[in-house]
Design a protein around this motif. Structure first.
Motif, short mmCIF file in Angstrom:
data_model
loop_
_atom_site.label_atom_id
_atom_site.label_comp_id
_atom_site.label_asym_id
_atom_site.label_seq_id
_atom_site.Cartn_x
_atom_site.Cartn_y
_atom_site.Cartn_z
N UNK A 144 -22.33 -12.97 -0.83
CA UNK A 144 -22.21 -11.66 -1.47
C UNK A 144 -20.95 -10.92 -1.04
N UNK A 145 -20.38 -11.30 0.11
CA UNK A 145 -19.24 -10.55 0.62
C UNK A 145 -17.94 -11.35 0.72
N UNK A 146 -18.03 -12.66 0.71
CA UNK A 146 -16.84 -13.49 0.92
C UNK A 146 -16.63 -14.44 -0.27
N UNK A 147 -15.38 -14.89 -0.39
CA UNK A 147 -15.02 -15.90 -1.40
C UNK A 147 -15.25 -17.29 -0.80
N UNK A 148 -15.88 -18.16 -1.55
CA UNK A 148 -16.09 -19.54 -1.10
C UNK A 148 -14.86 -20.37 -1.48
N UNK A 149 -14.18 -20.91 -0.47
CA UNK A 149 -12.99 -21.73 -0.68
C UNK A 149 -13.42 -23.17 -0.93
N UNK A 163 -25.68 -24.53 -4.87
CA UNK A 163 -25.50 -23.10 -4.57
C UNK A 163 -25.75 -22.24 -5.80
N UNK A 164 -25.25 -22.66 -6.94
CA UNK A 164 -25.44 -21.88 -8.16
C UNK A 164 -26.90 -21.88 -8.60
N UNK A 165 -27.59 -22.99 -8.37
CA UNK A 165 -29.01 -23.03 -8.70
C UNK A 165 -29.82 -22.07 -7.84
N UNK A 166 -29.42 -21.90 -6.59
CA UNK A 166 -30.18 -21.06 -5.67
C UNK A 166 -29.74 -19.60 -5.68
N UNK A 167 -28.42 -19.37 -5.83
CA UNK A 167 -27.91 -18.01 -5.66
C UNK A 167 -27.30 -17.43 -6.93
N UNK A 168 -27.27 -18.18 -8.00
CA UNK A 168 -26.67 -17.68 -9.23
C UNK A 168 -25.16 -17.69 -9.15
N UNK A 169 -24.54 -16.68 -9.67
CA UNK A 169 -23.08 -16.62 -9.71
C UNK A 169 -22.50 -16.39 -8.32
N UNK A 170 -21.47 -17.14 -7.98
CA UNK A 170 -20.78 -16.97 -6.70
C UNK A 170 -19.27 -16.94 -6.96
N UNK A 171 -18.58 -16.28 -6.07
CA UNK A 171 -17.12 -16.19 -6.21
C UNK A 171 -16.48 -17.36 -5.47
#
Length: 291
Positions: free
Chosen positions: A189-194, A209-217
């Motif tokens: 929620x606070x950091x960008x995933x590299x 990750x997308x299946x569990x947490x939805x949209x991620x940066x």
């Protein structure tokens, strides 16, 4: 035939200008002109025609140019061969290796190998994993060490070892012992995933990750050492093989994030080869002994 004349001819042909050739060769322009005239006299033909302030190869010059290159290449090969013999090298082992392996295990492996095989010159080509099989297939390397499995026909590919992955985040400024544990959900929620600093596992991880947490940066960074630098500067977090971050974790420059919400795969290292010889077999045996 003077080899210096040949070298002067090649440089003059490249730049099509005697003045520029003199600058590159650190010679006076009259000396360059003399070299060309002496070579033309030796061959009995004109090699250049003047075109204003520049020069152009004649038909004879164009025909002679590849032979001139071959002569210089042959001389260089001979000098290099003698230099290798002078240094005690009688064999050569060329390794195509991924940047990640080159910056972690490879120096130790080579150090141990050449302690025993002092007569073998080891040449290292650092290339991306997706190009290593091609390097071996074309004969540019005897052995490939890659982070990506190869299914190229005519090549053998063997998994050497696997290692665990770690979720790596910036140091938060707290003392490691008293710092509150980092959680995956708060990081997302606070950091960008590299991402995409490794050729194999990212698609699987991102899907979970997308299946569990939805949209991620996310942000793609293709090199592990650049990824680590980003994280150390407090920008983003990533998932990296343990071998690439062991020192930074021990020194407290990076933090490991523990999670039970996702199952991390393993990162593998593969050995790719086309043919067998004693140097390849000895090096592979040394790697397997050290792993």
């Amino acid at each position: 035939m003077n080899i210096t004349w040949i070298q002067t001819f090649i440089v003059a042909a490249k730049y099509e200008n005697f003045h520029k050739a003199s600058e590159v060769l650190y010679l006076s322009q009259p000396t360059v002109t003399v070299h060309i005239k002496q070579l033309e006299k030796e061959l009995g033909v004109r090699l250049f025609d003047r075109k204003g302030r520049n020069i152009v190869l004649t038909a004879y010059g164009r025909e002679f140019l590849p032979h001139a290159h071959n002569m210089i290449d042959s001389l260089d090969n001979g000098v290099n061969h003698i230099e290798k013999l002078r240094q005690g090298y009688h064999k050569t082992l060329t390794i195509a290796v991924s940047p990640l392996i080159a910056s972690t295990y490879l120096p130790y492996w080579i150090k141990k190998y050449i302690q025993v095989h002092i007569d073998v010159e080891v040449v290292v080509h650092v290339v991306e994993s997706n190009l290593i099989a091609e390097e071996v297939d074309k004969g540019h390397a005897d052995l490939g060490l890659s982070r990506m499995e190869s299914k190229t026909l005519g090549l053998s590919c063997e998994k050497l070892y696997e290692e665990s992955l770690k979720i790596i985040a910036p140091h938060d400024g707290w003392d490691i012992e008293s710092s509150p544990p980092l959680e995956m959900e708060s990081l997302l929620s606070s950091e960008v995933l590299l991402t995409h600093n490794h050729p194999e596992y990212w698609d699987t991880i991102l899907l979970e990750l997308k299946n569990q947490y939805g949209r991620i940066r996310t942000m793609k960074v293709s090199q592990v050492h650049v990824t680590k630098r980003f994280i150390e500067e407090g920008f983003g977090f990533s998932i990296l093989p343990i071998s690439t971050v062991r020192r930074e974790l021990a020194e407290g420059r990076l933090l490991e994030v523990f999670t039970h919400t996702i199952k991390l795969p393993h990162a593998a290292t593969y050995m790719i080869k086309k043919s067998k010889n004693q140097e390849i077999n000895d090096f592979i045996s040394k790697i397997k002994e050290l792993i």
